[in-house]
Design an enzyme around this catalytic site. Structure first.
Site, mmCIF file in Angstrom:
data_model
loop_
_atom_site.group_PDB
_atom_site.id
_atom_site.type_symbol
_atom_site.label_atom_id
_atom_site.label_comp_id
_atom_site.label_asym_id
_atom_site.label_seq_id
_atom_site.Cartn_x
_atom_site.Cartn_y
_atom_site.Cartn_z
ATOM 1 N N ASP A 1 0.812 -1.208 0.000
ATOM 2 C CA ASP A 1 0.000 0.000 0.000
ATOM 3 C C ASP A 1 0.853 1.268 0.000
ATOM 4 O OD1 ASP A 1 -2.420 1.349 -0.063
ATOM 5 O OD2 ASP A 1 -2.565 1.490 2.109
ATOM 6 N N CYS B 1 -21.035 -12.013 -4.312
ATOM 7 C CA CYS B 1 -21.930 -11.111 -3.580
ATOM 8 C C CYS B 1 -23.400 -11.443 -3.820
ATOM 9 C CB CYS B 1 -21.664 -9.663 -3.983
ATOM 10 S SG CYS B 1 -20.140 -8.972 -3.296
ATOM 11 N N CYS C 1 -24.221 2.014 4.862
ATOM 12 C CA CYS C 1 -23.336 3.183 4.790
ATOM 13 C C CYS C 1 -24.045 4.436 5.313
ATOM 14 C CB CYS C 1 -22.862 3.417 3.360
ATOM 15 S SG CYS C 1 -21.753 4.844 3.211
ATOM 16 N N CYS D 1 -17.232 9.162 1.911
ATOM 17 C CA CYS D 1 -16.862 8.032 2.774
ATOM 18 C C CYS D 1 -16.306 8.537 4.103
ATOM 19 C CB CYS D 1 -15.826 7.166 2.058
ATOM 20 S SG CYS D 1 -15.196 5.800 3.046
ATOM 21 N N CYS E 1 -19.352 -0.941 6.442
ATOM 22 C CA CYS E 1 -19.582 -1.746 5.241
ATOM 23 C C CYS E 1 -18.812 -3.063 5.297
ATOM 24 C CB CYS E 1 -19.236 -0.956 3.972
ATOM 25 S SG CYS E 1 -17.502 -0.488 3.809
#
Length: 396
Positions: free
Chosen positions: A156, A210, A220, A236, A266
Site C-alpha cells: 500500500d 456477492c 453506509c 466516505c 460496510c
C-alpha cells in the site's frame, strides 16, 4: 480507505542459496506457499502482470469522476497503477498475499457507546504497513535467493492496485463496497504484493460471490456508494476522517457519529465474515487503549501525548489537529452535556480546524442562549472558516 502515497518499493536482488539446485516453477511456487504460511500469511495467489486491464479502465473512470477527492496521489501517474509493467518493466509474476485481521467482537457495538470513540479495526494495533512489510521482505529475499531473479515488495505504498490483483490471483473478489472479500476471511484481509522477474504458475481469478446481497450498500451512513461496486470517496467516513485535511463538511457531521478514525460499517456487515475467525493463530493484536477510548480523554491530547498514544499506529499519520477535529465531531454527536466542557476549552486551541470543530460540538450540546453569549465574545476570531462556523452555529 486506509491509503498511502506513491512510495518506492524495496528491491531484493538474487542471492542463490544453492545455484546448482534450481526448483521447477511448480515446485518453487509450492515452496513459496509453504514459506508464506510459515511467516503468518493466511492467503497467497499468483497472477500475471497483464491481468487487471478491465480494473484499470474502471479506475480511470473513478478518477475522471473526481471520486478520489483530495487523494491526489491516486491520480499521479495512473498508468503505473493500471499496468504493473509500467511500474516495473521486469515483472513476470505478481504474488499477492493476505493477512487476516478479523476482529474478535462486533466492531459496530462501539457505535452505541456515544461517549467513546470508534477507531477502525485495522488501526487498533501497530501499523499494518510495518508489520506486513517485514514479513514480505523475508519472503521476497527467500524467493530471490531460490529463483535467482529480482523481486520488489509493495504494501500500500506505491502505485499498485492490490484489490484487483488479489482477485486475479484468486484470493478474493472486490465486493459491492469495493473492498476485497474472501470466502475464507470475509472482508478482513491486509494485502501485500511481491513483484517477481520469475515466471510462476498462475492461479485462477476468484468469481464474484456477492449475489443479490446489498448489506454493505444499505448500512453506509453517508450514502458513499452511488451504485454497487462504485465508491465516491468524498462521502466516505474513512476519507472524511483520515484523508480530508480541512473542516468536515456540515452535511456529513451527524452521520459520522462517534467514528473518530475510519469506518468499519460496510466491512462489518458482510455475511462472509462468519468465516473470518478461521486460521488466525498469528492474529494481529489490537491495543486495549484503542478499542473504545473515552472522548473526554482524547480531547485533552496535546501533540506530544497524541504521538505517545499512537506510536507505531497508522492514526499518527493524520496528526493531532485533524484527530482532535474528529474527536470534537464525535463529542457533538455524543448527546453528553458533560463533554461540552472539553469543547469549550478547545475554542482557544491554536489550530483553526480544531476551533471550528469545537464551535460545532458546542452548538450540539449547549442551549442556544449560552451559545449566543459565547458567539458574542468571538468577535476577535482571525480565521475566516472559524468565523463561518460561529455564524452557522448562531443562525436561527
Amino acid at each position: 480507505m486506509a491509503g498511502g502515497g506513491a512510495g518506492v518499493a524495496d528491491l531484493c536482488g538474487p542471492r542463490l542459496l544453492n545455484p546448482a539446485v534450481r526448483l521447477s516453477p511448480a515446485d518453487l511456487k509450492a515452496a513459496l506457499t509453504r514459506e508464506a504460511r510459515a511467516l503468518g500469511f493466511d492467503a497467497i495467489g499468483v497472477t500475471a502482470p497483464d491481468a487487471i486491464a478491465q480494473a484499470g479502465k474502471y479506475f480511470l473512470e473513478f478518477l475522471d469522476g473526481g471520486g478520489h477527492g483530495e487523494m491526489d496521489w491516486l491520480a499521479n501517474s495512473p498508468e503505473r497503477r493500471t499496468d504493473p509493467r509500467a511500474l516495473w518493466g521486469g515483472v513476470r509474476s505478481i504474488i499477492m498475499l493476505g493477512v487476516n485481521y478479523g476482529p474478535d467482537d462486533n466492531p459496530l457495538e462501539i457505535l452505541a457507546r456515544r461517549s467513546h470513540g470508534a477507531i477502525s479495526v485495522y488501526a487498533q494495533g501497530d501499523d499494518y504497513h510495518d508489520v506486513i512489510k517485514k514479513r514480505l521482505k523475508i519472503l521476497a529475499r527467500w524467493l530471490a535467493a531460490e529463483s535467482g531473479d529480482d523481486v520488489k515488495v509493495f504494501v500500500d505504498t506505491a502505485a499498485v492496485m492490490e484489490k484487483p490483483l488479489a482477485q486475479a490471483a484468486g484470493i478474493g473478489w472486490q465486493g459491492k463496497h469495493t473492498n476485497l472479500v474472501s470466502r475464507a476471511f470475509g472482508s478482513w484481509l491486509f494485502l501485500g504484493a511481491i513483484y517477481s522477474a520469475t515466471e510462476l504458475p498462475r492461479d485462477g481469478a476468484e468469481a464474484d460471490h456477492c449475489g443479490s446481497c446489498r448489506a454493505c450498500q444499505d448500512v453506509c451512513p453517508t450514502a458513499a456508494f452511488p451504485a454497487p461496486y462504485k465508491l465516491d470517496a468524498r462521502r466516505c467516513i474513512s476519507y472524511l476522517t483520515i484523508e480530508n485535511k480541512g473542516p468536515i463538511p456540515h452535511e456529513f457531521r451527524k452521520s459520522i457519529g462517534n467514528r473518530i478514525y475510519g469506518c468499519d460499517d460496510c466491512l462489518a456487515v458482510c455475511p462472509w465474515n462468519k468465516f473470518a475467525q478461521e486460521g488466525r493463530e498469528q492474529k494481529l493484536a489490537a491495543r486495549d487503549a484503542l478499542r473504545a477510548p473515552a472522548l473526554a480523554d482524547l480531547a485533552r491530547l496535546d501533540d506530544a501525548a497524541f504521538r505517545t498514544l499512537f506510536a507505531k499506529s497508522p492514526v499518527k499519520r493524520i496528526g493531532r489537529n485533524n484527530f482532535i477535529r474528529n474527536v470534537l465531531i464525535a463529542i457533538g454527536n455524543s448527546g453528553d452535556a458533560r463533554l461540552a466542557a472539553e469543547a469549550r476549552r478547545l475554542l482557544d486551541d491554536a489550530n483553526p480546524v480544531v476551533r471550528g470543530a469545537a464551535v460545532w460540538a458546542l452548538s450540539q450540546l449547549i442551549a442556544r442562549e449560552e451559545l449566543a453569549v459565547l458567539a458574542s465574545r468571538a468577535g476577535g476570531e482571525p480565521d475566516v472558516t472559524v468565523q463561518q462556523e460561529w455564524r452557522a452555529a448562531a443562525a436561527p
